[in-house]
Design a protein around this motif. Structure first.
Motif, PDB file in Angstrom:
ATOM      1  N   ASN A  58       0.832  -1.224   0.000  1.00  0.00           N
ATOM      2  CA  ASN A  58       0.000   0.000   0.000  1.00  0.00           C
ATOM      3  C   ASN A  58       0.861   1.267   0.000  1.00  0.00           C
ATOM      4  O   ASN A  58       0.428   2.317   0.430  1.00  0.00           O
ATOM      5  N   MET A  60       3.230   2.293   1.735  1.00  0.00           N
ATOM      6  CA  MET A  60       3.574   2.999   2.971  1.00  0.00           C
ATOM      7  C   MET A  60       5.066   3.327   3.005  1.00  0.00           C
ATOM      8  O   MET A  60       5.487   4.207   3.729  1.00  0.00           O
ATOM      9  N   LEU A  63       6.664   6.855   2.562  1.00  0.00           N
ATOM     10  CA  LEU A  63       6.819   7.838   3.646  1.00  0.00           C
ATOM     11  C   LEU A  63       8.222   7.791   4.242  1.00  0.00           C
ATOM     12  O   LEU A  63       8.608   8.688   4.961  1.00  0.00           O
ATOM     13  N   GLU A  65      12.112   8.150   4.149  1.00  0.00           N
ATOM     14  CA  GLU A  65      13.016   8.925   3.310  1.00  0.00           C
ATOM     15  C   GLU A  65      14.051   8.008   2.668  1.00  0.00           C
ATOM     16  O   GLU A  65      14.454   7.017   3.254  1.00  0.00           O
ATOM     17  N   PRO A  83       0.791   6.778 -12.266  1.00  0.00           N
ATOM     18  CA  PRO A  83       0.544   8.159 -11.822  1.00  0.00           C
ATOM     19  C   PRO A  83      -0.938   8.537 -11.783  1.00  0.00           C
ATOM     20  O   PRO A  83      -1.296   9.506 -11.122  1.00  0.00           O
ATOM     21  N   ILE A  85      -3.098   6.842 -10.365  1.00  0.00           N
ATOM     22  CA  ILE A  85      -3.670   6.365  -9.107  1.00  0.00           C
ATOM     23  C   ILE A  85      -3.295   7.301  -7.978  1.00  0.00           C
ATOM     24  O   ILE A  85      -2.129   7.660  -7.794  1.00  0.00           O
ATOM     25  N   GLU A  86      -4.286   7.720  -7.295  1.00  0.00           N
ATOM     26  CA  GLU A  86      -4.046   8.578  -6.129  1.00  0.00           C
ATOM     27  C   GLU A  86      -3.660   7.650  -4.982  1.00  0.00           C
ATOM     28  O   GLU A  86      -4.411   6.737  -4.634  1.00  0.00           O
ATOM     29  N   ILE A  88      -3.685   8.020  -1.950  1.00  0.00           N
ATOM     30  CA  ILE A  88      -4.618   8.042  -0.824  1.00  0.00           C
ATOM     31  C   ILE A  88      -5.766   7.076  -1.053  1.00  0.00           C
ATOM     32  O   ILE A  88      -6.160   6.324  -0.155  1.00  0.00           O
ATOM     33  N   ARG A  91      -4.644   3.547  -0.574  1.00  0.00           N
ATOM     34  CA  ARG A  91      -4.564   3.150   0.836  1.00  0.00           C
ATOM     35  C   ARG A  91      -5.953   2.944   1.430  1.00  0.00           C
ATOM     36  O   ARG A  91      -6.112   2.192   2.390  1.00  0.00           O
ATOM     37  N   LYS A  92      -6.929   3.637   0.875  1.00  0.00           N
ATOM     38  CA  LYS A  92      -8.281   3.427   1.386  1.00  0.00           C
ATOM     39  C   LYS A  92      -8.767   2.027   1.016  1.00  0.00           C
ATOM     40  O   LYS A  92      -9.564   1.427   1.735  1.00  0.00           O
ATOM     41  N   MET A  96      -4.580  -1.856   6.837  1.00  0.00           N
ATOM     42  CA  MET A  96      -3.311  -2.376   7.323  1.00  0.00           C
ATOM     43  C   MET A  96      -3.281  -2.433   8.841  1.00  0.00           C
ATOM     44  O   MET A  96      -3.694  -1.508   9.525  1.00  0.00           O
ATOM     45  N   PHE A  98      -0.515  -2.973  11.854  1.00  0.00           N
ATOM     46  CA  PHE A  98       0.937  -2.922  11.964  1.00  0.00           C
ATOM     47  C   PHE A  98       1.464  -3.894  13.011  1.00  0.00           C
ATOM     48  O   PHE A  98       0.743  -4.352  13.895  1.00  0.00           O
ATOM     49  N   SER A 101       1.216  -2.125  17.733  1.00  0.00           N
ATOM     50  CA  SER A 101      -0.081  -1.461  17.708  1.00  0.00           C
ATOM     51  C   SER A 101       0.136   0.052  17.819  1.00  0.00           C
ATOM     52  O   SER A 101       1.027   0.516  18.510  1.00  0.00           O
ATOM     53  N   ASN A 102      -0.655   0.789  17.080  1.00  0.00           N
ATOM     54  CA  ASN A 102      -0.473   2.245  17.054  1.00  0.00           C
ATOM     55  C   ASN A 102      -1.818   2.967  17.077  1.00  0.00           C
ATOM     56  O   ASN A 102      -2.192   3.636  16.135  1.00  0.00           O
TER      57      ASN A 102
END
Ligand SMILES: Nc1ncnc2c1ncn2[C@@H]1O[C@H](COP(=O)(O)OP(=O)(O)OP(=O)(O)O)[C@@H](O)[C@H]1O
Ligand SMILES: [Mg+2]
Lengths: 258, 763
Positions: A58, A60, A63, A65, A83, A85-86, A88, A91-92, A96, A98, A101-102
């Motif tokens: 997805n 991720m 993000l 660097e 290009p 495909i957005e 965002i 990801r919708k 996911m 992780f 847990s967050n």
């Protein structure tokens, strides 16, 4: 209700995918087809790149660097790097969970409805329904129903992990990526999550990373074994665990590894 | 079969804590405790020091009896005193002056040479304190001027006061031969006015005599009569008391029924009735018992027969063009009928009393500095010129010396924080004006305008700084390319350490004149740029992704900055055109139509336009505050765990949604700290305000006028403030207020911060 049409065998198509963290290459020419509406398990020793691959599904890893990828990944026939495909909306479509847990520093309720809120859904009825369904799905409803508006951070580690699962399925994504979802759970909750996985696979395509061989056998249809950033073996779970093609796989499964 | 373990792995010592570890631990515990205690002691010490400097401002006067001296059995018409209160005098009806020496307690009668052998009975006397002259009137309608001629000489190192009175010859005044009941004398140097109240056959009359000094070649000139006036007809009723201001150009007469008539000399040299009023007209008994001018001679103090006490001042009533008397102060009632009322040459204090009641009051602040029931019945009193002694004469002819210790009579809660009706003002005001041009100037020590100024400066600085600092911090931490962040962050930190005197200097020399000329440009840019930025953001998000993908996220500014800079420049250059369209008004100087914002603003809003205004201060102080808020807020925002951001993104949130819904709330405690520290800096900021404003202690929110802040006030006035004076202590009070203000802000901030941290604590 009709039996859903059989899923595409190459719903997620990973093509010669390599990935670099700066100068360190974490994935080497991964090539695998993940079938639709089935559970695919990633196994392998720590640090072999399971999470890295999962996070790439997805995007991720965008993000982080200074990373670089080669090859391509297609979801339902469309490159996720297209290009058009957005990222965002990509990801919708892909929920996911992780490894750690967050939960957000918000209430339990707000944690779960977050994916809906960012999508602009603010109808109380919809949100209430989602919260109940997702919590039930994540086997957390009984524990959480009376404290929906308390802070999510007041929960136990295992509860938080299940809350994250509930959040991931709240917006009913097409694909669910789970990175060791049960590592912090007790056996009962683990069973519940596995039941959930069984339930969800009727509609979702699920990719799960696990260190638990039993879990892989119990709930996955296909298993991929990774070692040092390479996909060593990928086939039906039954075949991998009963008759692995590669020596490394067998060593790992039987615990004769490292 | 197992290899034997080395001794260090089996030694029991491996479980022991090393001696040094323990020692260091103990030592550091002590050192840290000591350090903490020292910090607290130091802060507390500063606080105590300031408190100690400030608290005399709130003390009442202390009056203690020193000694009393019995006087010979005689009738006295007046009681006067020298500056030091060391050698008071009394005037006896036979024209002798009785001097009483404080040090020895002995009295000595000194005959005054009036250059007239015939005896005259002195029936009235008045002291002109400023000129140290006594005007005396006689039973046979004559007057003379006496000077006590005090001198302070040091005898064997001990200062002692000597007097050698001299007098002018008796001259006729008013109705020939009529007994003088009251006399008043005003003297402005060039113009002298003697006014007498006389009685003849039960008929009262008031006459004035104007004297002018004729300068002769021999230096000291002689007074010549410049005019005589009969004022009786101008005064309705039977006069019983007359007063003349030291300017010598007016007469105030009170009558038996309690009416006050104010007469003024017009430019033609004629007396005109200016005003007639009844100070106690609203009371059952409106009769006036005592009346006198307050120091400065623009206020009249009245004591009613019933004990009421009011002060009337000359001021221009709202909308009026003539200065008239109006009530400005009301004091608590005395229990008895006041019999004496004395003022001082030092300040606006006065002593009023009757029987055994005495009350020392401060006119400006309506404060009772001291009030007591005396163990004797005072018939007259006097305050020494240095405001250090009070003398009472009782009905048993004893002269009582009292020490007066009242270093800050003009201070107190009301003076510092209350609305006060100052002399000459047409309403109650909060005002700060510590020094003035004339001797009888009354300092105004209201801290409210300074507190207001502090708030105004802080407000404008924060309005300017907060949005910029917070948005910059948000952008830098969440959107900017990380490598650039590594440059921006330290640069801002260096800016935070820029000395504010440099900023103030820049503001005063460069920014203020620039802004003054370019307000319309500035307006255009302030309104235009944010709109343009928002529009650009929207336009960018609408661009097809094929175009956008050439710019990596975090480097959008490469496109953005040049566009905005270009736009800013265009807007700035459009300023004059905008001015010529929108801000046309008539030049008050030439009466021509001009397009000038500096005239347009006062003409349209009625508020003033100063070159060094709040805009400049807000702008420059903003520069001092931005780096602080930015650094702290940026830290807080960057420290939000990446896992939360990742989780939010994985839920399908955009970067902006993640920033606003997850990052900002989680970092809110830190952002808040940044705001509060910035606020603290703005509140205490001194040099920028000193240099970039006119330091005018005005109370208006007008952005184009200046202000004076508490801190700037200290910086500006402390060098001029005499040690331990009221001003000096008031400045310390300003410091204490700043101290408390910062303390309050910090405490509040800490409480709120803890609350936010609790609410948004992360795992
Ligand atoms: N953010 C990162 N930056 C640099 N290197 C990383 C980063 N994340 C992972 N790696 C490296 O990439 C390799 C693969 O990591 P990854 O997290 O995918 O392992 P994993 O298979 O999930 O292991 P585990 O089972 O312990 O979770 C590791 O060697 C790790 O050190
Ligand atoms: Mg992992």
């Amino acid at each position: 209700m009709n039996e859903p049409a059989p899923g595409k065998p190459d719903y997620i198509k990973i093509q010669d995918f390599s990935f670099h963290y700066g100068s360190k290459q974490a994935l080497f020419d991964i090539r695998m087809d993940i079938p639709e509406r089935e559970v695919t398990a990633f196994i392998g020793p720590s640090g072999c790149g399971k999470s890295t691959l999962l996070r790439n599904l997805n995007r991720m890893n965008d993000l982080i660097e200074d990373t670089r990828s080669e090859g391509d990944i297609f979801v339902n026939g469309q490159s996720i790097y297209d290009p058009h495909i957005e990222v965002i909306s990509l990801r919708k479509r892909i929920g996911m969970v992780f490894q750690k847990s967050n939960p957000f520093p918000k209430s339990i309720y707000e944690n779960i409805v977050y994916p809906l809120r960012v999508a602009g859904q603010n109808s109380r009825a919809v949100l209430d329904e989602t919260v109940e369904r997702s919590l039930k799905g994540a086997a957390l409803w009984d524990e959480a129903k009376d404290r929906l508006h308390e802070s999510a951070l007041s929960m136990s580690g295992g509860q938080m992990q299940r809350l994250c699962i509930a959040r991931a399925i709240a917006n009913r994504p097409e694909i669910l990526l789970m990175d060791e979802p049960c590592s912090a759970l007790d056996p009962i909750a683990t069973v519940k999550v596995e039941e959930l996985i069984h339930e969800l696979k009727k509609e979702f395509t699920i990719v799960i990373v696990t260190h638990n061989m039993q879990q892989a056998t119990r709930c996955s249809d296909k298993t991929g074994f990774f070692y040092l950033g390479k996909l060593i073996e990928f086939s039906d779970t039954q075949k991998i665990f009963s008759n692995p093609a590669k020596k490394q796989t067998e060593d790992y499964i039987t615990g004769r590894f490292g | 079969m197992a290899t034997p373990l080395p001794s260090h792995a089996t030694d029991r010592k491996r479980f022991e804590t090393g001696v040094w570890t323990l020692w260091t631990d103990r030592l550091m515990t002590v050192v840290i405790k000591f350090g903490g205690a020292m910090v607290i002691t130091a802060v507390f010490g500063i606080f105590l020091f300031i408190l100690f400097q400030v608290f005399p401002l709130f003390l009442a006067a202390r009056v203690t009896e020193l000694k009393s001296v019995p006087l010979p059995d005689a009738k006295f018409t007046i009681l006067g005193v020298d500056e030091w209160g060391a050698k008071p005098f009394l005037v006896k009806p036979d024209g002798k002056m009785l001097f009483v020496d404080f040090a020895t307690g002995k009295e000595s009668a000194v005959p005054v040479d009036f250059g007239d052998s015939a005896p005259h009975e002195i029936t009235a006397a008045a002291i002109n304190k400023r000129e140290q002259k006594i005007a005396v009137g006689t039973a046979d309608g004559k007057y003379a001027l006496v000077s006590p001629d005090y001198k302070s000489v040091a005898v064997d190192g001990v200062p002692s006061v000597s007097a050698s009175p001299s007098a002018s010859a008796f001259k006729d005044i008013g109705v020939p031969g009529a007994k003088v009941l009251d006399i008043a004398y005003g003297d402005s140097g060039a113009q002298k006015l003697v006014v007498v109240l006389q009685e003849m056959d039960g008929k009262k009359s008031v006459s004035a005599l104007q004297l002018k000094r004729k300068h002769s070649l021999l230096g000291k000139g002689a007074d010549e009569i410049a005019g005589t006036f009969d004022l009786t007809a101008l005064i309705p009723g039977r006069p019983d008391n007359i007063l003349v201001p030291s300017t010598g150009d007016g007469v105030v007469a009170t009558t038996e029924d309690g009416t006050v008539t104010y007469l003024g000399l017009d430019p033609e040299g004629k007396f005109q009735p200016l005003q007639s009023f009844r100070p106690f007209g609203d009371l059952g008994d409106a009769r006036i018992a005592v009346a006198d001018f307050l120091f400065g001679d623009v206020s009249l103090i009245f004591g009613a027969v019933g004990g009421e006490n009011r002060v009337f001042s000359l001021f221009y009533p709202k909308g009026g063009s003539v200065r008239l008397f109006g009530q400005t102060h009301e004091f608590p009632k005395l229990a008895c009928r006041p019999t004496y009322l004395v003022t001082t040459l030092r300040n606006k204090a006065f002593l009023i009393g009757g029987r055994n009641e005495a009350s020392l009051r401060y006119a400006t602040t309506e404060a009772i500095r001291w009030q007591a029931d005396l163990p004797f019945t005072a018939t007259n009193a006097v305050i020494s010129g240095k405001y250090a002694r009070i003398l009472f004469l009782d009905d048993e002819r004893r002269l009582h010396f009292f020490a007066l210790d009242d270093p800050h009579p003009d201070s107190g809660w009301k003076a510092l924080f209350g609305k006060i009706w100052y002399e000459g003002a047409s309403e109650k005001k909060w005002e700060w004006q510590s020094t003035g041009g004339s001797d009888d100037f009354e300092p105004k020590y209201s801290l409210i305008p300074l507190i207001f100024g502090t708030m105004k400066g802080t407000l404008y600085a924060m309005i300017f700084a907060v949005p910029i600092a917070l948005l910059a911090a948000l952008y830098t931490s969440q959107f900017l390319d990380p490598r650039l962040r590594g440059i921006v962050k330290p640069t801002m930190e260096i800016m935070a350490s820029l000395p504010s005197v440099v900023l103030g200097f820049l503001a005063a020399i460069y920014i203020a004149p620039l802004i003054e000329r370019q307000i319309p440009s500035l307006l255009l840019v302030t309104v235009g740029l944010p709109i343009a930025a928002a529009a650009f953001g929207w336009f960018w998000s609408e661009l097809p992704i094929q175009l956008r993908k050439f710019i990596r996220p975090g480097t959008e500014w490469l496109v953005f900055i040049p566009i905005l800079l270009g736009l800013g420049w265009i807007l700035w250059s459009l300023g004059p055109a905008f001015e010529s369209v929108a801000f046309v008004t008539t030049d008050p100087g030439t009466g021509k139509k001009v397009a000038d914002f500096r005239y347009w603003w006062p003409a349209v809003t009625g508020a003033s336009f100063d070159q060094r205004n709040s805009l400049v201060v807000g702008f420059m102080m903003g520069f001092a505050v931005i780096p602080i808020i930015f650094t702290i807020a940026e830290d807080a925002l960057s420290n939000v765990p990446g896992a939360l951001k990742t989780a939010s993104m994985a839920c399908g949130a955009s970067r902006w949604q993640t920033a606003m819904r997850i990052v900002v709330p989680t970092a809110s405690a830190g952002i808040f700290s940044g705001l509060m520290i910035g606020l603290g800096r703005a509140v205490g900021e001194t040099m920028i305000v000193v240099m970039a404003t006119g330091n005018t202690p005005i109370m208006e929110w007008n952005i184009f006028s200046g202000m004076r802040t508490l801190s700037a006030n200290i910086a500006v006035e402390l060098p001029e403030a005499p040690h331990a004076s009221t001003l000096y202590r008031t400045l310390f009070l300003g410091a204490l207020l700043l101290f408390l203000l910062t303390f309050a802000i910090n405490t509040l901030a800490e409480i709120l911060r803890q609350h936010l941290r609790e609410k948004y604590k992360t795992v």
